[in-house]
Motif scaffolding. Structure first.
Motif, PDB file in Angstrom:
ATOM      1  N   GLY A 190       0.795  -1.221   0.000  1.00  0.00           N
ATOM      2  CA  GLY A 190       0.000   0.000   0.000  1.00  0.00           C
ATOM      3  C   GLY A 190       0.827   1.270   0.000  1.00  0.00           C
ATOM      4  N   THR A 209       2.895   3.979  -1.814  1.00  0.00           N
ATOM      5  CA  THR A 209       3.015   4.440  -3.192  1.00  0.00           C
ATOM      6  C   THR A 209       4.053   5.553  -3.262  1.00  0.00           C
ATOM      7  OG1 THR A 209       1.368   6.156  -2.913  1.00  0.00           O
ATOM      8  CG2 THR A 209       0.552   3.997  -3.558  1.00  0.00           C
ATOM      9  N   ASN A 262       2.981   8.510  -1.121  1.00  0.00           N
ATOM     10  CA  ASN A 262       3.022   8.591   0.335  1.00  0.00           C
ATOM     11  C   ASN A 262       4.165   7.817   0.986  1.00  0.00           C
ATOM     12  OD1 ASN A 262       2.086   6.018   0.125  1.00  0.00           O
ATOM     13  ND2 ASN A 262       0.011   6.439   0.848  1.00  0.00           N
TER      14      ASN A 262
HETATM   15  C1  LIG Z   1      -0.710   5.225   0.477  1.00  0.00           C
HETATM   16  O1  LIG Z   1      -1.705   5.470  -0.513  1.00  0.00           O
HETATM   17  C2  LIG Z   1      -2.420   4.315  -0.898  1.00  0.00           C
HETATM   18  C3  LIG Z   1      -3.366   4.666  -2.047  1.00  0.00           C
HETATM   19  O2  LIG Z   1      -3.159   5.928  -2.490  1.00  0.00           O
HETATM   20  C4  LIG Z   1      -3.168   3.765   0.275  1.00  0.00           C
HETATM   21  O3  LIG Z   1      -3.864   2.583  -0.114  1.00  0.00           O
HETATM   22  C5  LIG Z   1      -2.198   3.439   1.392  1.00  0.00           C
HETATM   23  O4  LIG Z   1      -2.888   2.995   2.541  1.00  0.00           O
HETATM   24  C6  LIG Z   1      -1.343   4.643   1.734  1.00  0.00           C
HETATM   25  N1  LIG Z   1      -0.313   4.179   2.645  1.00  0.00           N
HETATM   26  C7  LIG Z   1       0.034   4.859   3.722  1.00  0.00           C
HETATM   27  C8  LIG Z   1       1.127   4.248   4.540  1.00  0.00           C
HETATM   28  O5  LIG Z   1      -0.451   5.915   4.004  1.00  0.00           O
END
Ligand SMILES: *[C@@H]1O[C@H](CO)[C@@H](O)[C@H](O)[C@H]1NC(C)=O
Ligand SMILES: *[C@@H]1O[C@H](CO)[C@@H](O)[C@H](O)[C@H]1NC(C)=O
Ligand SMILES: *[C@@H]1O[C@H](CO)[C@@H](O)[C@H](O)[C@H]1NC(C)=O
Ligand SMILES: *[C@@H]1O[C@H](CO)[C@@H](O)[C@H](O)[C@H]1NC(C)=O
Ligand SMILES: *[C@@H]1O[C@H](CO)[C@@H](O)[C@H](O)[C@H]1NC(C)=O
Ligand SMILES: *[C@@H]1O[C@H](CO)[C@@H](O)[C@H](O)[C@H]1NC(C)=O
Ligand SMILES: *[C@@H]1O[C@H](CO)[C@@H](O)[C@H](O)[C@H]1NC(C)=O
Ligand SMILES: *[C@@H]1O[C@H](CO)[C@@H](O)[C@H](O)[C@H]1NC(C)=O
Length: 464
Positions: free
Chosen positions: A48, A50, A53
């Motif tokens: 998860g 990306t 983030n």
């Molecule tokens: C990062 O972004 C993705 C989708 O944009 C999301 O599914 C995921 O939970 C996020 N991860 C964190 C660590 O915030």
């Protein structure tokens, strides 16, 4: 009339058939494409995280192993064993390792050596990961390693790469990924000697999921090549590099601005956008303004030792830099041993000759005097592989020999940090290089004297 309708019916049927056959062919082609390219239908999830983030506020620790019998102090570096244990202690979900060899549990001859202890402790800890519900995945080029078998029994997942078939080289990559957040890249493999009798150098970067995400794509690439004996013609999009020279990762290392990217070898292992090691080396050399310091066990502009074919790439880059840059200082530290090709000296000498008189550059080379073993053989102990310049560092897994960079698998990391007023990774690596350069184990290249490492040449001389 009947004839016509019959004919039309027949047409409609065959058309129908055609469509069915066409659809089948399409399906087959698609399936083949999926099977023969490394397109991962189910994907290797990236937790998860990306590019948007991921974390780019990172902490870098330089790690070294310095053999006890060398009187060299650690220079703001941490011992490799400590660094790796810290990584394992942090692991909550996954540990992924690529190493050229697995010999943490020393062989019989070394079994009682006190130095072998660290390797056994590390192996024990790796085997215990499962009980902490941390998964261990290993990509390796070794088919018959008892240690990997032991790890498999303790729950590790091992994928085998047939490098001979894939690129006619070796798997010489050496890196760790922990929880897709922390990473290690360095000269040390999973060998008890790397934690005791060898001089090794590497970097551990904590809390850096952006860079780790990209390095993980190289791990995924290896992972997918298990038991394949050819490379896919199309690489999956998920293996495309995230960062490179033209699209650097901007991050903070110990609260100081930095730019970084990962490179990889051989060329055939580089999907879209992935920097090749040779390109990374070139870009670091070209960007240098005042100095380039290189620490490498083997520097040889030939394809390999037994096949004397000139391999000009890095040699040309250095020549060009020396000639075109005006006041440039280049230092090359070679680690010598019986394996050292005597021609290394000639090639370095020819670079040095460029800077005589009219050019204001300078090239100096030194050889590290190796340790004499009990049987009188000289064994090389240095494995540090890095280059540091006024603005960047490059730390890689491969020696600067044509055969290795051209065929073997390795990764490298480039970190760029200009003058910031803060202490940077670049400055710390420069300090490590200078400590080694000025240590009494390093001997200057002398035109009239054959370096100690080339014992076979010495013997030739004395017998004449
Ligand atoms: C990062 O972004 C993705 C989708 O944009 C999301 O599914 C995921 O939970 C996020 N991860 C964190 C660590 O915030
Ligand atoms: C390590 O080697 C010793 C003997 O050399 C052996 O008894 C032991 O089982 C080995 N450990 C592992 C984890 O393979
Ligand atoms: C690796 O590939 C080579 C060449 O294709 C083949 O001869 C060899 O048997 C393979 N090794 C294994 C362990 O599959
Ligand atoms: C590359 O890996 C092989 C084992 O796969 C090893 O024998 C060789 O020494 C390694 N070379 C370097 C430069 O690390
Ligand atoms: C230097 O370090 C300080 C804090 O340690 C930080 O706030 C500053 O941004 C750093 N400078 C650069 C150029 O990164
Ligand atoms: C050098 O290259 C030749 C020809 O490609 C090959 O036969 C030989 O095994 C190589 N030697 C080494 C040490 O890699
Ligand atoms: C970064 O900070 C850590 C402590 O937080 C320190 O151990 C390490 O040496 C620093 N790294 C560099 C390159 O200054
Ligand atoms: C190897 O280590 C010794 C001891 O620190 C040092 O003097 C020498 O310059 C090093 N050589 C290389 C190539 O790093």
């Amino acid at each position: 009339m009947d004839k016509l309708s019959c004919f039309l019916l027949h047409m409609a049927r065959s058309q129908h058939k055609c469509i069915v056959i066409f659809a089948l062919v399409c399906c087959c082609a698609l399936l083949m494409a999926l099977i023969f390219s490394a397109v991962d239908v189910w994907g290797d999830d990236e937790d998860g995280i990306t590019v948007e983030n991921c974390s780019r506020t990172c902490r870098a620790v330089l790690v070294e192993n310095i053999p006890e019998d060398l009187s060299i102090p650690y220079k703001d570096t941490v011992s490799l064993a400590t660094g790796l244990h810290e990584l394992l202690d942090k692991a909550r979900r996954s540990v992924e390792i690529v190493s050229p060899w697995w010999a943490l549990n020393s062989t019989k001859s070394g079994a009682n050596l006190p130095q072998a202890k660290q390797g056994q402790i590390l192996l024990h800890k790796l085997m215990g990961l499962r009980s902490r519900s941390v998964s261990l995945r290993v990509a390796s080029g070794l088919t018959d390693s008892s240690e990997l078998k032991a790890l498999t029994r303790s729950g590790a997942d091992v994928h085998y790469l047939n490098m001979t078939a894939l690129s006619r080289g070796r798997l010489n990559s050496s890196f760790w990924l922990v929880d897709r957040k922390h990473m290690y890249i360095g000269s040390a493999g999973m060998d008890w000697r790397s934690l005791s009798t060898m001089k090794e150098f590497g970097i551990i970067i904590h809390d850096c999921s952006c860079l780790v995400l990209d390095l993980h794509r190289i791990f995924s690439l290896y992972w997918q090549l298990q038991y394949k004996d050819f490379l896919p013609s199309i690489w999956s999009k998920r293996l495309t590099a995230l960062y490179n020279k033209d699209k650097v990762l901007e991050l903070r290392l110990n609260d100081t601005k930095a730019e970084a990217y990962i490179s990889s070898s051989p060329d055939v292992f580089c999907p879209k956008d992935r920097m090749k090691d040779i390109e990374a080396i070139k870009s670091v050399i070209q960007e240098a303004k005042t100095f380039i310091y290189i620490s490498i066990p083997d520097y040889l502009p030939m394809l390999n030792r037994s096949k004397p074919k000139y391999w000009s790439q890095i040699d040309n880059m250095l020549r060009e830099a020396l000639v075109l840059k005006g006041r440039l200082e280049v230092r090359v530290l070679i680690s010598c041993g019986v394996e050292t090709e005597p021609l290394t000296r000639n090639f370095l000498w020819s670079l040095k000759a460029l800077c005589v008189e009219s050019l204001r550059c300078s090239l100096e080379a030194k050889f590290f005097v190796p340790r004499e073993q009990s049987d009188g053989r000289l064994s090389r102990i240095n494995r540090s592989r890095f280059m540091v310049t006024d603005s960047s560092v490059y730390l890689g897994n491969l020696n600067w020999v044509g055969k290795e960079i051209g065929f073997s698998a390795g990764v490298g990391v480039v970190i760029r940090q200009g003058l910031t007023g803060n202490i940077t990774v670049v400055e710390r690596m420069k300090a490590v290089f200078e400590r080694d350069w000025h240590s009494h184990y390093s001997k200057a290249l002398d035109p009239d004297e054959v370096p100690v490492c080339s014992t076979h040449t010495v013997k030739d001389n004395t017998s004449v």
